[in-house]
Design an enzyme around this catalytic site. Structure first.
Site, short mmCIF file in Angstrom:
data_model
loop_
_atom_site.label_atom_id
_atom_site.label_comp_id
_atom_site.label_asym_id
_atom_site.label_seq_id
_atom_site.Cartn_x
_atom_site.Cartn_y
_atom_site.Cartn_z
N ARG A 27 0.82 -1.22 0.00
CA ARG A 27 0.00 0.00 0.00
C ARG A 27 0.86 1.27 0.00
NH1 ARG A 27 -5.52 -0.64 1.78
NH2 ARG A 27 -6.10 -2.69 1.07
N ARG A 31 -3.23 6.53 1.12
CA ARG A 31 -3.75 7.72 1.80
C ARG A 31 -2.80 8.40 2.77
NH1 ARG A 31 -8.82 4.50 3.62
NH2 ARG A 31 -7.11 3.00 3.53
N ARG A 40 -6.96 12.15 -5.17
CA ARG A 40 -8.26 11.60 -4.77
C ARG A 40 -9.35 12.67 -4.60
NH1 ARG A 40 -11.27 9.21 -3.74
NH2 ARG A 40 -11.39 7.82 -1.95
N ASP A 76 -6.59 -2.33 -7.40
CA ASP A 76 -7.09 -3.00 -6.20
C ASP A 76 -7.40 -4.45 -6.53
OD1 ASP A 76 -8.00 -2.19 -3.30
OD2 ASP A 76 -9.39 -3.71 -4.02
N TYR A 152 -14.91 -11.17 0.08
CA TYR A 152 -15.58 -9.90 -0.24
C TYR A 152 -16.86 -10.13 -1.04
CZ TYR A 152 -11.62 -7.42 1.66
OH TYR A 152 -10.68 -6.95 2.53
O1 CP3 Z 1 0.10 -1.50 -2.55
C1 CP3 Z 1 -0.18 -0.56 -3.31
O2 CP3 Z 1 0.16 0.61 -3.10
C2 CP3 Z 1 -0.90 -0.88 -4.60
C3 CP3 Z 1 -2.33 -0.72 -4.61
C4 CP3 Z 1 -3.22 -1.59 -3.73
C5 CP3 Z 1 -4.39 -1.11 -3.10
N1 CP3 Z 1 -5.04 -2.18 -2.53
C6 CP3 Z 1 -4.82 0.29 -3.12
C7 CP3 Z 1 -5.95 0.72 -2.25
C8 CP3 Z 1 -3.13 -2.97 -3.45
C9 CP3 Z 1 -2.04 -3.97 -3.83
C10 CP3 Z 1 -4.30 -3.33 -2.71
C11 CP3 Z 1 -4.59 -4.70 -2.27
C12 CP3 Z 1 -5.80 -4.97 -1.48
N2 CP3 Z 1 -7.02 -4.37 -1.56
C13 CP3 Z 1 -5.90 -6.02 -0.52
C14 CP3 Z 1 -4.81 -7.01 -0.18
C15 CP3 Z 1 -3.77 -6.42 0.70
C16 CP3 Z 1 -4.23 -5.99 2.05
O3 CP3 Z 1 -3.98 -4.81 2.35
O4 CP3 Z 1 -4.79 -6.78 2.79
C17 CP3 Z 1 -7.20 -5.97 0.00
C18 CP3 Z 1 -7.76 -6.91 1.07
C19 CP3 Z 1 -7.91 -4.95 -0.67
C20 CP3 Z 1 -9.34 -4.56 -0.50
C21 CP3 Z 1 -9.48 -3.15 -0.08
N3 CP3 Z 1 -9.23 -2.06 -0.88
C22 CP3 Z 1 -9.92 -2.66 1.17
C23 CP3 Z 1 -10.28 -3.53 2.35
C24 CP3 Z 1 -9.93 -1.26 1.08
C25 CP3 Z 1 -10.46 -0.27 2.10
C26 CP3 Z 1 -9.78 -0.27 3.38
C27 CP3 Z 1 -8.34 0.18 3.32
O5 CP3 Z 1 -7.50 -0.42 3.97
O6 CP3 Z 1 -8.07 1.18 2.64
C28 CP3 Z 1 -9.45 -0.91 -0.19
C29 CP3 Z 1 -9.27 0.46 -0.71
C30 CP3 Z 1 -7.91 0.84 -1.20
N4 CP3 Z 1 -7.09 0.05 -1.96
C31 CP3 Z 1 -7.27 2.09 -0.98
C32 CP3 Z 1 -6.03 2.03 -1.64
C33 CP3 Z 1 -5.00 3.11 -1.75
C34 CP3 Z 1 -7.85 3.29 -0.25
C35 CP3 Z 1 -8.95 3.87 -1.07
C36 CP3 Z 1 -9.06 5.37 -1.02
O7 CP3 Z 1 -8.21 6.06 -1.62
O8 CP3 Z 1 -10.05 5.85 -0.45
#
Ligand code: CP3
Length: 343
Positions: A27, A31, A40, A76, A152
């Protein structure tokens, strides 16, 4: 022609010696970065994922700011679900499916689609990012594991007890199998598309794979993860399998043909190295250490770097994604510390 062959990230995945430890963080584009929040303001999360120029820009942000040793595609794990027939949106409470996928009909109505048709914008983003990164920094592509995606889909979003999924597992396991097989087919095509578009490594995220009993893990998860990893065996692209909470499952995980395994912070890295001598390891600092003082960040990061020298290969990472409140200065200290360490 110069190539990425000398990347210390790729060398560690392949188990080749390097004089320092590479670092990236899960990640890393997200944010906690003010420049990400600025993007964003203009685009929703879904728009950002579907606009290659914007996804490219956001992928580059942490590379420019911190000089991480690998970039990860901004997208994502839920992105490939939309063309299958399961649209979702992201609110403050995380991802929400428009309709949860639970009944036999719901599952039958999901379509495995051509990744290039449904998610071609991901391939376009990869090509743009590769152009920006050049030969200096490798790019990681990724997908969610079928099981983590199934949580999910079935729960309709994040979950505490996975009641719907587990009800299915214990009452209609054949239905869960059917869903898992569809997701596996989709992910195989999705990752093949990413490799063709030019990613240098791939990571399979199995964030919730650790919620099952080991016997169920072996029956439900392991064969599908194996099928996905095996589909990439001849691609020349190193593979990382990140199973959060993997400690109880190592005997099973050890049967996978994969270059590297992700580790969270609940297992000591040295213990992991003893149990997994044939794999490169990635990890494993608790992301919350970044909320602590900088001496703690330095000493804990260095301890992991030192332990990592005993592994077949070691890529420094957090044990899970970086959190939105992680201070920028803490990330700077972490990167300086790890990149300053000599093996
Ligand atoms: O790693 C990176 O920077 C690359 C991008 C990336 C995101 N999500 C961006 C994101 C990657 C590789 C993921 C993987 C992801 N997404 C996983 C597996 C890894 C982990 O962290 O467990 C999972 C379970 C998700 C599902 C997901 N996406 C959730 C649960 C959420 C919301 C909660 C949270 O932790 O943010 C997201 C949203 C998300 N994915 C954001 C980002 C930058 C935030 C969204 C926003 O900008 O509002």
């Amino acid at each position: 022609m110069s190539t990425l062959h000398d990347s210390i990230f790729l060398k560690n995945l392949r188990g080749e010696p390097t004089d320092r430890t590479p670092i990236w963080v899960m990640r890393q584009a997200g944010r906690y970065l003010p420049e990400y929040m600025a993007v964003r303001k203009k685009l929703s999360f879904n728009e950002l994922c579907r606009t290659p120029e914007a996804a490219c820009e956001v992928t580059m942000q942490p590379i420019r700011r911190f000089g991480f040793d690998a970039a990860i595609l901004f997208s994502d794990i839920l992105v490939p679900l939309e063309p299958m027939g399961a649209p979702f949106h992201f609110g403050d409470g995380g991802p929400k499916l428009q309709r949860p996928i639970r009944s036999e009909d719901d599952i039958r109505n999901l379509n495995v689609t051509e990744a290039r048709e449904g998610t071609g914008y991901v391939a376009e983003a990869i090509k743009l990012i590769k152009g920006e990164l050049g030969d200096k920094t490798p790019l990681i592509g990724f997908a969610g594991s079928p099981f983590t995606l199934a949580t999910y889909l079935i729960e309709g979003g994040g979950s505490k007890n996975y009641e719907n999924l587990k009800t299915m597992l214990y009452s209609r396991p054949e239905l869960l199998d059917e869903l898992m097989d569809k997701l596996t087919d989709q992910i195989i095509d999705y990752l093949a598309m990413q490799v063709e578009a030019g990613v240098d490594a791939i990571q399979l995220f199995d964030t919730w794979g650790g919620i099952l009993h080991p016997q169920d893990f072996d029956k439900v998860i392991l064969p599908r993860v194996r099928r996905i990893l095996d589909s990439l065996a001849d691609s020349g692209v190193p593979r990382i399998y990140f199973l959060k909470g993997n400690a109880p499952f190592l005997e099973s995980v050890k049967t996978l043909d994969v270059e590297a395994l992700g580790m969270d912070w609940t297992m000591d890295l040295s213990d992991g190295i003893k149990k997994l001598p044939n794999y490169s390891l990635q990890g494993n600092l608790d992301p919350l250490v970044l909320y602590g003082d900088h001496d703690q960040i330095r000493s804990r990061a260095l301890e992991i770097c030192r332990k990592g020298t005993e592994a077949k290969g070691h890529v420094f990472n957090l044990g899970h994604g970086i959190l939105p409140k992680a201070p920028i200065a803490a990330v700077e200290t972490l990167v300086e510390t790890v990149q300053g360490f000599r093996r």
